[in-house]
Design an enzyme around this catalytic site. Structure first.
Site, mmCIF file in Angstrom:
data_model
loop_
_atom_site.group_PDB
_atom_site.id
_atom_site.type_symbol
_atom_site.label_atom_id
_atom_site.label_comp_id
_atom_site.label_asym_id
_atom_site.label_seq_id
_atom_site.Cartn_x
_atom_site.Cartn_y
_atom_site.Cartn_z
ATOM 1 N N ASN A 103 0.851 -1.199 0.000
ATOM 2 C CA ASN A 103 0.000 0.000 0.000
ATOM 3 C C ASN A 103 0.889 1.253 0.000
ATOM 4 O OD1 ASN A 103 0.536 0.833 2.855
ATOM 5 N ND2 ASN A 103 -0.363 -1.176 3.245
ATOM 6 N N PRO B 210 -2.354 -11.849 10.525
ATOM 7 C CA PRO B 210 -2.576 -11.607 11.955
ATOM 8 C C PRO B 210 -2.752 -10.113 12.204
ATOM 9 C CG PRO B 210 -0.255 -12.033 11.529
ATOM 10 C CD PRO B 210 -0.978 -12.278 10.239
ATOM 11 N N LYS C 85 8.466 -17.362 -10.812
ATOM 12 C CA LYS C 85 7.770 -16.194 -11.350
ATOM 13 C C LYS C 85 6.538 -16.642 -12.142
ATOM 14 C CE LYS C 85 8.452 -12.225 -14.289
ATOM 15 N NZ LYS C 85 9.154 -11.754 -15.465
ATOM 16 N N PHE D 152 -3.887 3.368 15.550
ATOM 17 C CA PHE D 152 -4.229 4.417 14.586
ATOM 18 C C PHE D 152 -5.355 3.896 13.714
ATOM 19 C CE2 PHE D 152 -1.210 7.980 14.574
ATOM 20 C CZ PHE D 152 -0.447 7.583 15.669
ATOM 21 N N ASP E 280 -4.181 -6.393 5.400
ATOM 22 C CA ASP E 280 -5.140 -7.245 6.105
ATOM 23 C C ASP E 280 -5.093 -8.681 5.586
ATOM 24 O OD1 ASP E 280 -6.149 -5.365 7.880
ATOM 25 O OD2 ASP E 280 -7.461 -4.493 6.347
HETATM 26 N N1 CTP Z 1 -3.154 -3.107 12.611
HETATM 27 C C1 CTP Z 1 -2.267 -4.102 12.921
HETATM 28 N N2 CTP Z 1 -2.298 -5.285 12.255
HETATM 29 C C2 CTP Z 1 -3.188 -5.509 11.285
HETATM 30 C C3 CTP Z 1 -4.096 -4.486 10.927
HETATM 31 C C4 CTP Z 1 -4.050 -3.305 11.616
HETATM 32 O O1 CTP Z 1 -1.428 -3.889 13.809
HETATM 33 N N3 CTP Z 1 -3.184 -6.673 10.637
HETATM 34 C C5 CTP Z 1 -3.137 -1.854 13.373
HETATM 35 C C6 CTP Z 1 -2.725 -0.637 12.598
HETATM 36 O O2 CTP Z 1 -1.335 -0.404 12.696
HETATM 37 C C7 CTP Z 1 -3.530 0.466 13.244
HETATM 38 C C8 CTP Z 1 -4.818 -0.239 13.620
HETATM 39 O O3 CTP Z 1 -4.470 -1.597 13.791
HETATM 40 O O4 CTP Z 1 -2.957 0.920 14.460
HETATM 41 C C9 CTP Z 1 -5.831 -0.091 12.514
HETATM 42 O O5 CTP Z 1 -6.877 -0.957 12.747
HETATM 43 P P1 CTP Z 1 -7.688 -1.637 11.569
HETATM 44 O O6 CTP Z 1 -8.902 -2.213 12.167
HETATM 45 O O7 CTP Z 1 -6.898 -2.597 10.809
HETATM 46 O O8 CTP Z 1 -7.948 -0.446 10.688
HETATM 47 P P2 CTP Z 1 -8.313 -0.566 9.250
HETATM 48 O O9 CTP Z 1 -7.280 -1.328 8.442
HETATM 49 O O10 CTP Z 1 -8.583 0.824 8.836
HETATM 50 O O11 CTP Z 1 -9.581 -1.490 9.406
HETATM 51 P P3 CTP Z 1 -10.844 -1.510 8.532
HETATM 52 O O12 CTP Z 1 -10.331 -1.818 7.178
HETATM 53 O O13 CTP Z 1 -11.659 -2.572 9.154
HETATM 54 O O14 CTP Z 1 -11.420 -0.145 8.705
#
Ligand code: CTP
Length: 405
Positions: free
Chosen positions: A211, A309, A291, A327, A281
């Site tokens: 990302n 995780p 490849k 965050f 995620d």
């Molecule tokens: N986070 C993490 N590990 C993940 C996903 C997120 O540590 N696998 C942490 C991020 O660093 C941030 C927070 O969790 O501090 C964000 O939460 P999250 O629910 O993942 O936010 P979004 O990705 O915005 O979730 P959603 O897509 O459900 O809105």
């Protein structure tokens, strides 16, 4: 930044030319700069260059008939608020570590009560030498601040660690050092682990899913925590292209799984965990070992993704003693989503921004956030209006320090 008297010490090394630019940058930042040089530094760059750039006489001799009492080294040692040795040669490092003083630079260092920053620069094999490393460890124990050298191609053709960082980086580290000296030590004695940047999930040996996160917010927080007196470990994505802040220990990771493993290890002895990373995620279920090739009869590609995780949630459950900060980026119903994540991930604090505003967030230098706290603190939300990520980070550190009280 208030103006300081900075005494720049130049020792012998091919990178001495960078010190001329450093002197300019320090003056541009409003500091008074005076320069002293070892005899071998004068072989690489002339005192006249530094005199022209700083507008001050450059000091090279131990015995100085021009100085008030003929003891130039004592006057210089007293004048300095900060001494920066850049480049610091292996020879000068060795002399300082052993209390030797056979030229102006080494005498001034022994005679000063000012803090000393030291930027080693040398051939990679010399940098790797156990004697040099032992001398540096000794100087660090005596309170010298060591600026880590860069890695890369060296003037001699070797490749490795030992390059003097660019003048802009040196100047930034000096500013950071002076900020630390002027900041309330609200996190003194605390160890903070911060995740930053994007994770990278491989598809095959040459492709990945990731990302746009640049890591700027996490790095700004790392700086702010160091300034507030904390020991900081940054667990950062491999794509982050920012200089490691002064005094920060950095672990580089690729995938979310690697980030979790690194955090589980370093959080055991930590007090605070801040998760700014944009963790993917999902990851690819079966990473191709070769490849992936396009073929004539293949118009598309389907990837099977499985959940990664949650680093933050796992850390907050594994180490319940930690103060945890999350965050979130939301486009709507910001307060409800933020509070939902605060509870679901068992956090003490969450900072959320509205990413529908394109002037803040990913890659930008500014941010605006709202901070929510776990209900047991009985605190109202805090609104942080749009400002630089550096200032947002300072405000977030204040919020964290307030929770520690
Ligand atoms: N986070 C993490 N590990 C993940 C996903 C997120 O540590 N696998 C942490 C991020 O660093 C941030 C927070 O969790 O501090 C964000 O939460 P999250 O629910 O993942 O936010 P979004 O990705 O915005 O979730 P959603 O897509 O459900 O809105």
């Amino acid at each position: 930044m208030t103006s300081k008297n900075i005494l720049l010490a130049i020792t012998g090394g091919i990178s001495a030319y960078k010190s001329a630019i450093l002197a300019r940058l320090l003056i541009k930042n409003g500091h008074q700069v005076r320069v002293m040089m070892t005899p071998s530094a004068c072989e690489f760059i002339t005192p006249l260059t530094l005199q022209a750039l700083t507008g001050n006489e450059v000091h090279t001799d131990l015995l100085d008939a021009q100085a008030e009492k003929g003891m130039g080294h004592i006057e210089l040692a007293k004048w300095a608020d900060l001494i920066v040795i850049a480049p610091a040669s292996a020879n000068t490092i060795g002399k300082l570590a052993n209390g030797l003083a056979d030229n102006l630079v080494t005498n001034v260092i022994l005679a000063t009560t000012a803090p000393v920053m030291l930027a080693p620069a040398m051939n990679q094999a010399m940098w790797g030498n156990a004697i040099v490393q032992d001398n540096l460890a000794k100087l660090a124990r005596f309170g010298f601040t060591i600026i880590a050298p860069d890695s890369g191609e060296q003037a001699c053709g070797d490749v490795g660690a030992g390059r003097l960082p660019e003048p802009e980086t040196l100047c930034e580290q000096i500013s950071q050092f002076l900020t630390i000296k002027n900041t309330a030590q609200t996190l003194a004695g605390k160890t903070v682990v911060i995740t930053a940047g994007a994770t990278l999930e491989p598809i095959d040996p040459v492709r990945y899913l990731s990302n746009h996160s640049t890591g700027k917010m996490g790095y700004a927080l790392a700086k702010a925590c160091v300034s507030a007196g904390a020991k900081v470990v940054l667990v950062a994505g491999v794509k982050v292209n920012l200089p490691t802040p002064l005094g920060v220990e950095k672990r580089t990771i690729g995938t979310a799984d690697e980030m979790l493993q690194a955090c589980l290890q370093v959080c055991e002895k930590a007090d605070i965990f801040i998760a700014t990373a944009a963790v993917a995620d999902f990851k690819v279920a079966n990473i191709a070992t070769q490849k992936l090739k396009k073929t004539a009869d293949n118009d598309g590609l389907t990837l099977h993704l499985v959940k990664n995780p949650d680093v933050l949630a796992t850390i907050s459950t594994t180490y319940p003693h930690l103060l945890t900060v999350g965050f979130a980026a939301e486009t709507q119903d910001v307060e409800n989503y933020a509070k939902g994540k605060l509870i679901a991930k068992n956090l003490d604090m969450i900072a959320v921004n509205d990413v529908s505003d394109k002037t803040i967030g990913f890659g930008s230098d500014d941010n605006a956030m709202t901070v929510f706290f776990a209900s047991e603190y009985g605190l109202d939300k805090v609104n942080l209006a749009k400002m630089s990520k550096g200032n947002i980070a300072k405000s977030l550190v204040e919020c964290i320090a307030n929770l520690l009280k």
